[in-house]
Design a protein around this motif. Structure first.
Motif, mmCIF file in Angstrom:
data_model
loop_
_atom_site.group_PDB
_atom_site.id
_atom_site.type_symbol
_atom_site.label_atom_id
_atom_site.label_comp_id
_atom_site.label_asym_id
_atom_site.label_seq_id
_atom_site.Cartn_x
_atom_site.Cartn_y
_atom_site.Cartn_z
ATOM 1 N N PRO A 10 0.807 -1.193 0.000
ATOM 2 C CA PRO A 10 0.000 0.000 0.000
ATOM 3 C C PRO A 10 0.851 1.258 0.000
ATOM 4 N N GLU A 12 1.326 3.961 1.706
ATOM 5 C CA GLU A 12 0.882 4.322 3.058
ATOM 6 C C GLU A 12 0.402 5.774 3.148
ATOM 7 N N THR A 15 -3.081 6.125 1.368
ATOM 8 C CA THR A 15 -4.230 5.519 2.040
ATOM 9 C C THR A 15 -4.461 6.167 3.404
ATOM 10 N N THR A 16 -3.409 6.438 4.113
ATOM 11 C CA THR A 16 -3.574 6.997 5.444
ATOM 12 C C THR A 16 -4.207 8.384 5.364
ATOM 13 N N HIS A 34 -1.798 -6.703 8.906
ATOM 14 C CA HIS A 34 -1.531 -5.539 8.066
ATOM 15 C C HIS A 34 -2.525 -5.472 6.913
ATOM 16 N N GLU A 35 -2.758 -6.629 6.251
ATOM 17 C CA GLU A 35 -3.653 -6.597 5.081
ATOM 18 C C GLU A 35 -5.107 -6.393 5.499
ATOM 19 N N HIS A 38 -5.409 -2.726 6.248
ATOM 20 C CA HIS A 38 -5.352 -1.994 4.987
ATOM 21 C C HIS A 38 -6.733 -1.973 4.320
ATOM 22 N N LYS A 41 -9.144 0.281 6.200
ATOM 23 C CA LYS A 41 -8.897 1.710 5.931
ATOM 24 C C LYS A 41 -9.577 2.136 4.634
ATOM 25 N N HIS A 42 -9.499 1.260 3.624
ATOM 26 C CA HIS A 42 -10.130 1.597 2.352
ATOM 27 C C HIS A 42 -11.633 1.672 2.488
#
Ligand SMILES: Nc1ncnc2c1ncn2[C@@H]1O[C@H](COP(=O)(O)OP(=O)(O)OP(=O)(O)O)[C@@H](O)[C@H]1O
Length: 515
Positions: A10, A12, A15-16, A34-35, A38, A41-42
């Protein structure tokens, strides 16, 4: 073997930032990988999302975090799944019931027309729909849901503008198609044999040119194409620890019989060493319900002890401001009766082989195998540790049903536990919650593959007879329930049984996972 679509690293910063702008006050739970984090977050940024991945990669685990997020943010959401049992694991109901479309056995227009006004009002207020086990949702049903949301919300955008959060693995169980139906309008076609049903398209829908031969999976629907789903392919397996066993299961998932698969299947064709499991008998997995009930019935009747019966109880909790009509209440009750996935009656005797149907601790989860080693008179002491309101509910349930004795179960991990009735919560709509109380145990000399979906089982025996023919998804779901090959015994497996639908393979080959 096909390469699974990998998650690109990603970006970062990107996305963040998007995530921080969307919900500055929400922090991603640290327990997520982590995935998983991720993907969450999306999702927070409002896109339509599809989580996928092999069995055991934590799709349901992630969905539970998604639901927690939606609750925290007061988002108006509906939780649904293709079957009652899969819905149960995430606190939802079947898709048909969530949307209020009965058996959806008609044209989309007629289905919409026969929907209750209150249901339409509820759908108008929704922010998002969570839909688990998408592999069993047909293209027709997925298009129907899109049609209904557009119509009731009077917005000509995919799904009427609500956020769709779907999860599942198309390599697992396929949709059950019983008749030929036009995927674009729901019109019934001529009665033909099962393998021809996919070709019927209503005359009025012919202007839609299909780019390739259709299949009945949701990903082949026009609603899927227009929904612009961001896809996340989870790859970290949390169920099977051994990388070699994971690789073999992945090959079977893709329908590929590698030398490693052949070797494993050969190794697993020995009888399981029963001494490892002590008094816990190995569960037989069958694809049909009839075989399961015959097997369980036979074994149960051999046991000499007293039979203890536990009946399911339901409590309907309506929002204080809700207007609920009598006919609606009857419909909800009927729904719970028929498809909530919790047995109406659980019968147990000493020495019954059982499976746990809920997650109790880190080690005792949905699918943990055990044996009833006795019964104990329940007392208030057994309820300690539960929330006050749950203590009261369970005590009432036990007293009202005249239940004095509850089972003591010895689990495979050596833990012994007095098992109390469990309370499942099903969010039927934003105005109605149903609480279902029942003993969270099921007889487990045998289980159906469908019931085992979502479970992590300790030991399994599968006799691949003719009933498993042409059922690659069923075979993969079955084999992927165990943590390791030490708990797996296989008979009668033939390489040609694993024939994966080429359209599913093609979908995953083309799928580009999100960064
Ligand atoms: N981030 C995590 N940390 C710890 N355990 C996890 C995590 N994610 C998943 N698990 C555990 O891994 C097991 C499998 O997860 P889960 O049932 O969510 O997988 P799944 O992808 O939905 O599987 P299936 O397709 O078979 O239903 C469960 O016991 C779950 O609690």
């Amino acid at each position: 073997m096909l390469e699974a679509a990998t998650i690109n690293a990603p970006n970062e910063a990107e996305t963040t930032n998007a995530y921080n702008e969307a919900v500055p006050e929400y922090s991603i739970p640290s327990g997520l990988s982590h995935e998983q984090a991720h993907a969450l977050k999306h999702l927070i940024t409002g896109h339509n999302i599809f989580f996928t991945g092999a069995a055991g990669t934590g799709k349901s685990f992630l969905l539970k975090e998604v639901i927690r997020y939606l609750q925290t943010m007061n988002k108006n959401h509906l939780i649904a799944a293709s079957t009652g049992i899969s819905a149960l694991h995430i606190g939802g109901v079947t898709l048909h019931s969530a949307i209020g479309i009965g058996f959806a056995n008609d044209t989309f227009e007629n289905i919409l027309h026969s929907m209750k006004r209150e249901k339409k009002t509820m759908l108008r207020k929704l922010d998002c729909l969570i839909l688990d086990e998408i592999s069993m949702i047909s293209d027709t049903l997925f298009n129907c849901i899109d049609y209904i949301f557009r119509a009731v919300r009077r917005r000509d955008e995919p799904f009427g503008g609500i956020q769709m959060i779907v999860s599942g693995d198309f390599f697992q169980l396929a949709p059950v198609i019983t008749k030929s139906t036009c995927p674009d309008c729901g019109l019934s076609g001529p009665v033909v044999s099962d393998n021809q049903t996919e070709d019927f398209i209503a005359d009025s829908c012919w202007e839609l040119i299909y780019p390739f031969h259709r299949s009945s999976y949701a990903f082949n629907s026009s609603a899927w194409a227009k929904g612009n789903f961001k896809m996340f392919d989870l790859v970290t397996n949390f169920r099977q620890e051994s990388g070699a066993f994971q690789n073999v299961l992945n090959s079977i998932r893709y329908g590929e019989i590698t030398p490693q698969v052949t070797n494993l299947l050969r190794r697993c064709s020995r009888p399981l060493d029963k001494s490892i499991f002590g008094s816990i008998a190995v569960t037989h997995l069958y694809p049909t319900r009839e075989k399961v009930s015959n097997h369980n019935f036979y074994e149960f009747n051999l046991l000499p002890g007293e039979c203890h019966t536990f009946n399911r109880s339901t409590e309907f909790q309506y929002d204080i401001n809700a207007i609920v009509y009598a006919n609606q209440q009857t419909a909800y009750k009927k729904y719970v009766e028929k498809s909530c996935g919790i047995e109406k009656e659980v019968q147990l005797k000493e020495d019954s082989q059982v499976v746990l149907l809920t997650n109790k601790t880190k080690d005792l989860v949905n699918g943990s195998r055990g044996v009833v080693i006795g019964f104990e008179e329940w007392s208030i002491l057994h309820l300690q540790g539960l929330k006050k309101e749950d203590q009261k509910r369970i005590a009432n349930y036990l007293s009202e049903n005249d239940i004095r004795y509850v089972p003591i179960v010895l689990f495979r991990n050596g833990q012994q536990m007095v098992v109390l009735p469990n309370i499942w919560t099903m969010q039927v709509s934003s105005q109605l919650q149903v609480l279902v109380i029942q003993m969270p145990l099921s007889l487990a000399w045998a289980l159906t593959t469908h019931k085992s979906q979502g479970m992590t089982l300790d030991c399994l025996k599968v006799d691949f007879d003719q009933t498993w023919r042409n059922a690659a998804g069923l075979i993969y779901v079955g084999l992927s329930r165990v943590k390791s090959e030490d708990g797996l015994e296989i008979k009668g497996f033939r390489d040609d049984m694993v024939c994966v639908d080429p359209k599913v393979k093609e979908f995953y080959q083309k799928m580009s996972s999100c960064d």
